[in-house]
Enzyme design. Structure first.
Site, short mmCIF file in Angstrom:
data_model
loop_
_atom_site.label_atom_id
_atom_site.label_comp_id
_atom_site.label_asym_id
_atom_site.label_seq_id
_atom_site.Cartn_x
_atom_site.Cartn_y
_atom_site.Cartn_z
N ILE A 93 33.09 19.63 -16.10
CA ILE A 93 31.86 20.42 -16.30
C ILE A 93 30.63 19.54 -16.04
CG2 ILE A 93 30.57 21.92 -17.87
CD1 ILE A 93 33.20 22.43 -19.37
N ASP A 125 30.69 3.22 -21.90
CA ASP A 125 31.32 3.99 -22.98
C ASP A 125 30.22 4.55 -23.90
OD1 ASP A 125 32.78 4.78 -25.27
OD2 ASP A 125 34.31 3.26 -24.84
N THR A 153 32.61 23.56 -28.01
CA THR A 153 33.64 24.51 -27.62
C THR A 153 33.78 25.65 -28.63
OG1 THR A 153 36.03 24.71 -27.33
CG2 THR A 153 35.29 22.95 -28.75
N ASP A 154 34.30 26.77 -28.15
CA ASP A 154 34.59 27.88 -29.07
C ASP A 154 35.80 27.57 -29.96
OD1 ASP A 154 36.60 28.09 -27.15
OD2 ASP A 154 36.23 30.20 -26.68
N GLU A 155 36.58 26.52 -29.60
CA GLU A 155 37.79 26.23 -30.38
C GLU A 155 37.48 25.79 -31.81
OE1 GLU A 155 40.96 24.16 -28.57
OE2 GLU A 155 40.58 24.98 -26.58
N TYR A 158 41.95 18.07 -31.26
CA TYR A 158 40.80 18.20 -30.33
C TYR A 158 39.68 19.00 -30.99
CZ TYR A 158 37.87 20.37 -26.77
OH TYR A 158 36.78 20.85 -26.07
N LYS A 199 35.87 17.92 -32.20
CA LYS A 199 34.64 18.56 -31.69
C LYS A 199 33.84 19.14 -32.87
CE LYS A 199 33.40 19.05 -27.99
NZ LYS A 199 32.60 18.17 -27.09
N LYS A 241 44.74 21.26 -16.85
CA LYS A 241 44.34 22.52 -17.49
C LYS A 241 44.99 23.67 -16.75
CE LYS A 241 41.61 20.09 -20.14
NZ LYS A 241 40.23 19.75 -19.94
N TYR A 262 53.42 28.66 -21.80
CA TYR A 262 53.71 28.34 -23.20
C TYR A 262 53.99 29.64 -23.97
CZ TYR A 262 51.39 23.77 -22.32
OH TYR A 262 51.01 22.54 -21.85
N GLY A 302 50.97 24.75 -32.95
CA GLY A 302 49.70 25.23 -33.53
C GLY A 302 48.85 26.01 -32.54
P1 NAD Z 1 36.75 16.42 -18.82
O1 NAD Z 1 37.90 15.89 -19.61
O2 NAD Z 1 37.00 17.01 -17.48
O3 NAD Z 1 35.66 15.27 -18.62
C1 NAD Z 1 35.28 14.42 -19.65
C2 NAD Z 1 34.44 13.28 -19.05
O4 NAD Z 1 34.02 12.42 -20.12
C3 NAD Z 1 35.20 12.39 -18.05
O5 NAD Z 1 34.41 12.14 -16.92
C4 NAD Z 1 35.45 11.12 -18.82
O6 NAD Z 1 35.55 9.96 -17.99
C5 NAD Z 1 34.24 11.07 -19.73
N1 NAD Z 1 34.47 10.28 -20.94
C6 NAD Z 1 35.52 10.38 -21.80
N2 NAD Z 1 35.40 9.47 -22.78
C7 NAD Z 1 34.23 8.81 -22.55
C8 NAD Z 1 33.54 7.77 -23.23
N3 NAD Z 1 34.05 7.22 -24.35
N4 NAD Z 1 32.38 7.34 -22.73
C9 NAD Z 1 31.86 7.86 -21.60
N5 NAD Z 1 32.48 8.84 -20.90
C10 NAD Z 1 33.65 9.31 -21.38
O7 NAD Z 1 36.03 17.46 -19.77
P2 NAD Z 1 35.33 18.85 -19.41
O8 NAD Z 1 36.34 19.91 -19.32
O9 NAD Z 1 34.39 18.63 -18.30
O10 NAD Z 1 34.50 19.10 -20.76
C11 NAD Z 1 33.17 18.60 -20.89
C12 NAD Z 1 32.66 18.96 -22.27
O11 NAD Z 1 32.65 20.37 -22.42
C13 NAD Z 1 33.50 18.42 -23.41
O12 NAD Z 1 32.65 18.01 -24.44
C14 NAD Z 1 34.34 19.60 -23.85
O13 NAD Z 1 34.69 19.51 -25.20
C15 NAD Z 1 33.39 20.75 -23.58
N6 NAD Z 1 34.00 22.05 -23.27
C16 NAD Z 1 34.93 22.16 -22.27
C17 NAD Z 1 35.44 23.43 -21.95
C18 NAD Z 1 36.45 23.62 -20.84
O14 NAD Z 1 36.94 24.73 -20.66
N7 NAD Z 1 36.78 22.59 -20.07
C19 NAD Z 1 34.99 24.55 -22.65
C20 NAD Z 1 34.06 24.40 -23.68
C21 NAD Z 1 33.55 23.14 -23.96
O1 DAU Z 2 38.13 27.30 -25.31
C1 DAU Z 2 37.49 26.20 -24.73
C2 DAU Z 2 38.51 25.11 -24.48
O2 DAU Z 2 39.26 25.52 -23.34
C3 DAU Z 2 37.88 23.73 -24.22
O3 DAU Z 2 37.20 23.32 -25.37
C4 DAU Z 2 38.95 22.71 -23.84
O4 DAU Z 2 38.36 21.48 -23.51
C5 DAU Z 2 39.72 23.23 -22.64
O5 DAU Z 2 40.77 22.35 -22.34
C6 DAU Z 2 40.28 24.63 -22.93
O6 DAU Z 2 41.32 24.57 -23.94
P1 DAU Z 2 42.67 25.44 -23.80
O7 DAU Z 2 43.70 24.79 -24.61
O8 DAU Z 2 42.39 26.88 -24.03
O9 DAU Z 2 42.92 25.23 -22.20
P2 DAU Z 2 44.24 24.94 -21.38
O10 DAU Z 2 43.88 25.07 -19.93
O11 DAU Z 2 44.93 23.71 -21.81
O12 DAU Z 2 45.17 26.18 -21.76
C7 DAU Z 2 44.74 27.51 -21.56
C8 DAU Z 2 45.83 28.42 -22.10
O13 DAU Z 2 46.99 28.31 -21.25
C9 DAU Z 2 46.31 28.06 -23.49
O14 DAU Z 2 46.62 29.25 -24.20
C10 DAU Z 2 47.58 27.24 -23.26
C11 DAU Z 2 48.13 27.85 -21.98
N1 DAU Z 2 48.87 26.90 -21.11
C12 DAU Z 2 48.24 25.76 -20.74
C13 DAU Z 2 48.87 24.85 -19.92
C14 DAU Z 2 48.18 23.56 -19.54
C15 DAU Z 2 50.12 27.22 -20.64
O15 DAU Z 2 50.68 28.30 -20.93
N2 DAU Z 2 50.76 26.32 -19.82
C16 DAU Z 2 50.18 25.14 -19.45
O16 DAU Z 2 50.82 24.33 -18.73
#
Ligand code: NAD
Ligand code: DAU
Length: 369
Positions: free
Chosen positions: A13, A60, A133-135, A159, A163, A198, A216, A306
């Site tokens: 993101i 970091d 996150t909404d989690e 996780y 958060k 993901k 899953y 969980g």
């Molecule tokens: P991501 O895992 O793709 O990227 C995380 C980034 O943070 C990476 O570039 C990593 O190198 C960097 N990072 C990790 N530890 C670090 C540290 N100690 N110092 C500096 N950099 C560090 O994550 P994402 O999916 O892009 O999520 C970004 C943010 O949005 C997170 O805070 C996550 O909780 C939140 N978020 C993600 C989602 C989603 O669906 N992916 C949804 C809601 C909120």
């Molecule tokens: O809701 C926001 C969150 O969404 C973010 O805060 C997290 O950073 C992001 O990783 C994401 O969390 P989820 O656990 O919802 O995302 P993930 O892509 O891991 O899984 C999405 C759904 O799919 C979840 O119900 C688990 C399921 N899943 C996931 C994987 C990786 C599977 O069924 N099989 C898989 O291999």
């Protein structure tokens, strides 16, 4: 906004946000701070960095002195905090890094911001924006109303607990020290540059490579899907007009059970192969290359421990207060995402390294996926 520090700007993101911000605010000064963990990838932003107006610093967020130095040196007025450990499955296998980065790391940023902005060289106009996150709200039943900004926190995974801890620290720094903060809680994002652990990028690549699609449990867990470009627009709206101290939920108004997402991925990849004969040569192990369907790859595996059943965002606050609404529809944006992974094979091939392979083995071997 003029001088931004973006943490985690080489992640999924964060990179999309950096690209979005450069496009919408080309004159702004931007510093990206990222540790380049397994999830960070400089290739996702390299082409928009110029070393003059847009810098990259590998570091970091737990290094509070470094952050303070960057805030002062670059006269930063806006800190946008994406950096985190973000994958739920990894947090179940190894929670320590999540507490360290998400809780201690966020606190380290807050300390640096307080010192730089509220210390001896007080900066009246500043903003610390925390991306969450909404989690943190826990799991909904099928009939529960969607999460609002006042839904009590009930995180269920290491996780989401980490958060939630970081959100509370941001709140405390606003309340106690008067730091200007905003916070967004967002639902599941998808789109370009997402690390293929993901659901969506993993399954797209598995369809191309002919690997199993590990579903899953019963596949009926519900998530609220948001195209990453819409998330970036939502964050931008909060940075520009969000009220200090407020939190805003950002969602896609797009609740779907996993199985519906998976079926859409399968349908989209099958259609891409049907309309482009060269894909069969590039990805000969895909069932679609031999005229079969990628649906053949669907495999039910042991559930995530969980596993939260349902997330859903009530987005009315940000819609009413800031006029933000998602612009992308799921099927169209998913097709765009599949096309991006097809067009950017070198990007995802380069990150299928040893760490990635070991992780995939550790996570899926136990599940039979
Ligand atoms: P991501 O895992 O793709 O990227 C995380 C980034 O943070 C990476 O570039 C990593 O190198 C960097 N990072 C990790 N530890 C670090 C540290 N100690 N110092 C500096 N950099 C560090 O994550 P994402 O999916 O892009 O999520 C970004 C943010 O949005 C997170 O805070 C996550 O909780 C939140 N978020 C993600 C989602 C989603 O669906 N992916 C949804 C809601 C909120
Ligand atoms: O809701 C926001 C969150 O969404 C973010 O805060 C997290 O950073 C992001 O990783 C994401 O969390 P989820 O656990 O919802 O995302 P993930 O892509 O891991 O899984 C999405 C759904 O799919 C979840 O119900 C688990 C399921 N899943 C996931 C994987 C990786 C599977 O069924 N099989 C898989 O291999």
């Amino acid at each position: 906004m003029a001088n931004l520090l973006v943490t985690g700007g080489a992640g999924f993101i964060g990179a999309n946000y950096v690209r979005h911000h450069v496009a919408t605010h080309p004159g702004d000064h931007l510093v990206v701070l990222d540790a380049l963990t397994y999830a960070g990838n400089l290739a996702s932003i390299q082409d928009v960095l110029d070393g003059k107006l847009r810098h990259f610093v590998r570091g970091d967020i737990c290094d509070s002195d470094l952050v303070h130095e960057l805030l002062v040196k670059h006269d930063i007025d806006t800190l946008v905090h994406f950096a985190a450990e973000s994958h739920v499955d990894r947090s179940i296998l190894g929670p320590d890094a999540f507490v360290e980065t998400n809780v201690v790391g966020t606190h380290s940023l807050l300390k640096a911001a307080r010192k730089a902005w509220l210390g001896e060289r007080r900066r009246a106009s500043h903003r610390f924006h925390h991306v969450s996150t909404d989690e943190v709200f826990g799991s909904l039943s099928p009939t529960d109303p969607a999460f609002t900004e006042t839904t009590p926190y009930a995180p269920n995974s290491p996780y989401s607990a980490s958060k939630a801890g970081s959100d509370m620290l941001v709140r405390a720094y606003q309340h106690t020290y008067g730091l200007t903060t905003t916070l967004t809680n967002c639902s599941n994002n998808y789109g370009p540059y997402q690390f293929p652990e993901k659901l969506i990028p993993l399954f797209v690549i598995r369809c191309l490579e002919g690997g199993p699609l590990p579903i899953y449990g019963d596949g009926m867990n519900v998530r609220d899907w948001l195209f990453v470009e819409d998330h970036c627009r939502g964050i931008e709206a909060v940075l520009e007009h969000g009220k200090p101290g407020e939190t805003y939920n950002i969602g896609g108004r797009c609740e779907l059970p996993n199985i519906a997402v998976i079926d859409t991925i399968v349908k989209t990849v099958d259609a891409a192969f049907a309309s482009d004969g060269r894909l069969g040569e590039r990805f000969p192990n895909s069932p679609a290359a031999r005229g079969a369907s990628c649906a053949d790859l669907k495999t039910h595996v042991t559930d995530r421990p969980g596993h939260d059943r349902r997330y859903a965002i009530d987005p009315r606050k940000i819609e009413a207060a800031l006029g933000f609404e998602p612009a992308f529809r799921f099927e169209q944006a998913l097709a765009q995402t599949v096309q991006w992974y097809l067009a950017n094979e070198p990007w995802w091939r380069a990150i299928q390294n040893n760490d990635y392979r070991q992780w995939v083995q550790a996570n899926y071997a136990a599940r039979g996926g």
